[in-house]
Design a protein around this motif. Sequence first.
Motif, short mmCIF file in Angstrom:
data_model
loop_
_atom_site.label_atom_id
_atom_site.label_comp_id
_atom_site.label_asym_id
_atom_site.label_seq_id
_atom_site.Cartn_x
_atom_site.Cartn_y
_atom_site.Cartn_z
N ALA A 90 0.83 -1.28 0.02
CA ALA A 90 0.03 -0.11 0.09
C ALA A 90 0.84 1.04 0.04
O ALA A 90 0.56 2.16 -0.53
N GLU A 91 1.82 1.35 0.70
CA GLU A 91 2.72 2.31 0.76
C GLU A 91 3.37 2.75 -0.48
O GLU A 91 3.72 3.69 -0.80
N VAL A 92 3.95 1.57 -1.22
CA VAL A 92 4.39 1.83 -2.52
C VAL A 92 3.56 2.45 -3.58
O VAL A 92 3.95 3.34 -4.21
N ALA A 93 2.24 2.08 -3.53
CA ALA A 93 1.37 2.57 -4.38
C ALA A 93 0.92 3.78 -4.29
O ALA A 93 0.36 4.47 -5.12
N VAL A 94 1.11 4.44 -3.05
CA VAL A 94 0.53 5.80 -2.67
C VAL A 94 1.63 6.89 -2.80
O VAL A 94 2.49 6.51 -2.13
N PRO A 95 1.58 8.01 -3.50
CA PRO A 95 0.79 8.47 -4.23
C PRO A 95 0.76 8.55 -5.65
O PRO A 95 0.14 9.03 -6.62
N ASP A 96 2.00 7.65 -6.04
CA ASP A 96 2.39 7.92 -7.33
C ASP A 96 1.72 7.08 -8.71
O ASP A 96 1.34 7.31 -9.65
N LEU A 97 0.87 5.77 -7.90
CA LEU A 97 0.08 5.26 -8.83
C LEU A 97 -1.43 5.50 -8.63
O LEU A 97 -2.33 5.40 -9.39
N ALA A 98 -1.97 5.56 -7.25
CA ALA A 98 -3.23 5.83 -6.59
C ALA A 98 -3.21 6.69 -5.51
O ALA A 98 -2.23 6.91 -4.95
N ASP A 99 -4.57 7.35 -5.51
CA ASP A 99 -4.74 8.13 -4.29
C ASP A 99 -5.14 7.50 -3.04
O ASP A 99 -4.71 7.73 -2.00
N TYR A 100 -5.67 6.59 -3.12
CA TYR A 100 -6.08 5.46 -2.00
C TYR A 100 -6.13 3.98 -2.52
O TYR A 100 -6.18 3.64 -3.56
N VAL A 101 -5.38 3.42 -1.33
CA VAL A 101 -5.13 1.92 -1.85
C VAL A 101 -5.66 1.08 -0.56
O VAL A 101 -5.37 1.39 0.66
N SER A 102 -6.41 -0.14 -0.85
CA SER A 102 -6.61 -1.08 0.23
C SER A 102 -6.26 -2.41 -0.08
O SER A 102 -6.14 -2.91 -1.35
N VAL A 103 -5.73 -3.26 0.73
CA VAL A 103 -5.17 -4.54 0.62
C VAL A 103 -6.20 -5.66 1.36
O VAL A 103 -6.02 -5.39 2.77
#
Length: 830
Positions: free
Chosen positions: A279-292
């Motif tokens: 989740a930390e890698v994906a925000v904010p460069d890929l998405a604004d909010y991420v859930s796993v």
Amino acid sequence: MDASLSTFSEGPEDPFAVRRAASVVLDPRGRVVGWSERAEEMLGYAPEEVLGRAADDVLMDFEDRGVVLAAVSACLRDQGWFGIVPVRHRAGHRVEMGCRARVVLRPDAGYEWYVVAAPAQEVIQWETDRSLLDGLFRRSPIGLAVHAPDLRILRVNRAMAKFSGVPTELHRGLRVRDFLFEADAETVEARLRQVLESGKSLIFAEQPVRILSAPGQELVASSSTFRMQDSAGRVLGVAQTVEDVTDRVQARRRLALLNEASARIGTTLDVATTARELAEVAVPDLADYVSVDLLDPVNRGEEPVPGTHGEMRRMAMRGISPEASEVMYPVGEMIPFPPQAPHLRCLAERRPVFETYRASQLPWLAEDRERAERVLSEGLHSLMVVPLAARGLVLGTIGLWRSRRLESFEDDDLTLAEEFASRAALCIDNARRYTQQHQAALTLQHSLLPAEVPGHPAAEVAHRYRPADPAAGVGGDWFDVIPLSGLRVALVVGDVVGHGTHAAVTMGRLRTAVHTLANLDLAPDEILAHLDALVDRLAVEQEATGTPSPQLIGATCLYAVYDPVSRRCTMARASHMPPVVVTPDGQVSIPDVPAGPPLGLGGLPFESAELELAEGSLLALYTDGLVESRRQDLDDGLARLRAALTAPARTLEETCTAVEEAMLPERPADDVALLIARTRALAAEKVATWELSAEPTIAAEARNLTTRQLTAWQLDEMAVTTELIVSELVTNAYRYAEGPITLRLIRHRDLICEVSDSSSTAPHMRRARTMDEGGRGLFLVAQLAQRWGTRYVRDGKTIWAEQPLRMTGPQRDGPARGVSDPRSMVWHGR
């Protein structure tokens, strides 16, 4: 040149400017009635020499008449002309002139021809520059804008109009803010003003911009800006090239993000930590909010049953807003996804799901109206759900939302998200299957050492290996017996600092490297130098990536090469324990081999030592765990080893057992590797050596010597093939080397042909073309021989080729692969 009329400005670079061009006036009959000073300067004729005379008589050579008449015809037909004509200088030589002619009407209704001329080279350069300028504005794919000193637009090209969304003809008088959002326009104009005032160009400046005609799309523009000045230094404005590099920048960002994910995802075998890293890698460069979210059996360490997708537990959540926990389900909570939710569709169909929302379109949150309202209030508009799948099992999903970024997810974003999900899923499954993976790792570690050492004609060998950790089964020590060309054999023992998996993996990498380097037939000190560079490079890589594994500095190695023909052993060591030599009569010695630095220090030299060993000598190679421990110092250990090696005559296996029993406790504190070799010598009658003079007849002499020797060895059946191999190798040496050439034949289980010379030039095999007279030598050798190669020594090289022995008689095997009959081949150039 273009035969159409062109309009030229009177700028200082115009070759047809009044002060630069020659001017000539012709009457309708072609007589010169006007002659300028520049014409006299360029062509050498004074006015009195040409006025009143026909231009073709004065200015044209007879052989150029056809070219000039064609120009005159075009001029009369089109009432004007532009092109290149040859003109005779007063000094007698020809001068290429670019000319433009046009009709000038006189008050008496008559007409004259006004001709301006300039050197052809200047005219061609001018036309090229004009063509380039025209191409920039009409055909260039890169945007171009010209601004006045007040930054208003004077002109743009078609590419710039396409970028801005405003037609080309409507740009004049506009400013950048007329088609860019205000914040972006301010940045652009600030850069234009900076270049305008300083005169210092700005190259490839990248900036994200939004265009008024497409407010939902963010672009990245790369611009280069320069100031325009006239010849007097007056500032005319500023020009700017603009290129849409959005795709390039996004690809660069995705690559950087992928590299970051490689380093950050899966640093532990903890499921929750891995989910949080994802989740930390994906925000904010890929998405604004991420859930796993993971299926509940996975959290219990169980394997999910295919087709049963119950509730999922939220394992990680991250967003750009501090209120992310209010918008999304909190970590640790079981998520009651309804059947129509995209997360469950992603699990059931095992593929990504895209959704875009407008207004209040969140049907799968219909039962949780409060949460749906919070989601919409944050502006979440685009959702991508990607399955977390590893080894054929779907473990859960990763949900990615966008709110502040206006554009929706696209295929490239999906590719990146799938890569993230793949890495994370594998790490999560690794945690669940840790025990199984540990057992697989043990199996792999055991495979890093040779299961058994095959027999070799140069030496009989036996070995022992005792890891410090019996549960691991292997450590950082290793040994190897590597066959080399010419019946030689390499004996290797090495030691990596540390124990367990890290040391074993490092040992496997070094052992593989040693095998690769041994195939190059390098000298022992060169082998260690290359190995030292490899260890140093691996250590640098570990430091750069922050890998928590132990550093490689401290690895040691002893590399020895024994030749049964000369009975000489060459060895070098990298801070490793020296070998022990036992002669057939029981004399024990430790050869003086320079110690060398440990592997990985880098930049320090290694030295080789050479000794002659009697047939039947014992050569013992070992690691320090054999002779050093807390209970004994090095000198005591060496003394006990010498005593164990000099016991009464016995087999090598018995000798290894005696050393093991005398030196090692039941559980040694350090890994131990022991390799003992009993040397063999090749009988003199199985080797034939000749020194050949570098004469044109060397190939014929080599063939004759080879034939006689094969007859003496009763190998006549191999004569034709061997003659061809020897002839090719000797001829190559004669052509490309200097000094004496040595031919050696060795008969053992294979027939080995060796040709040595003083050149270190590397031979290369190539495929000759049909009409080539040469270039087939090494190709033929490769087809005829079972193996071939090159090894280098300090004073030259040896090219060798091996053939399996074939006895004479009806059961012969025939020629080597790829050759129907060697006797049908031609010795080119012999």
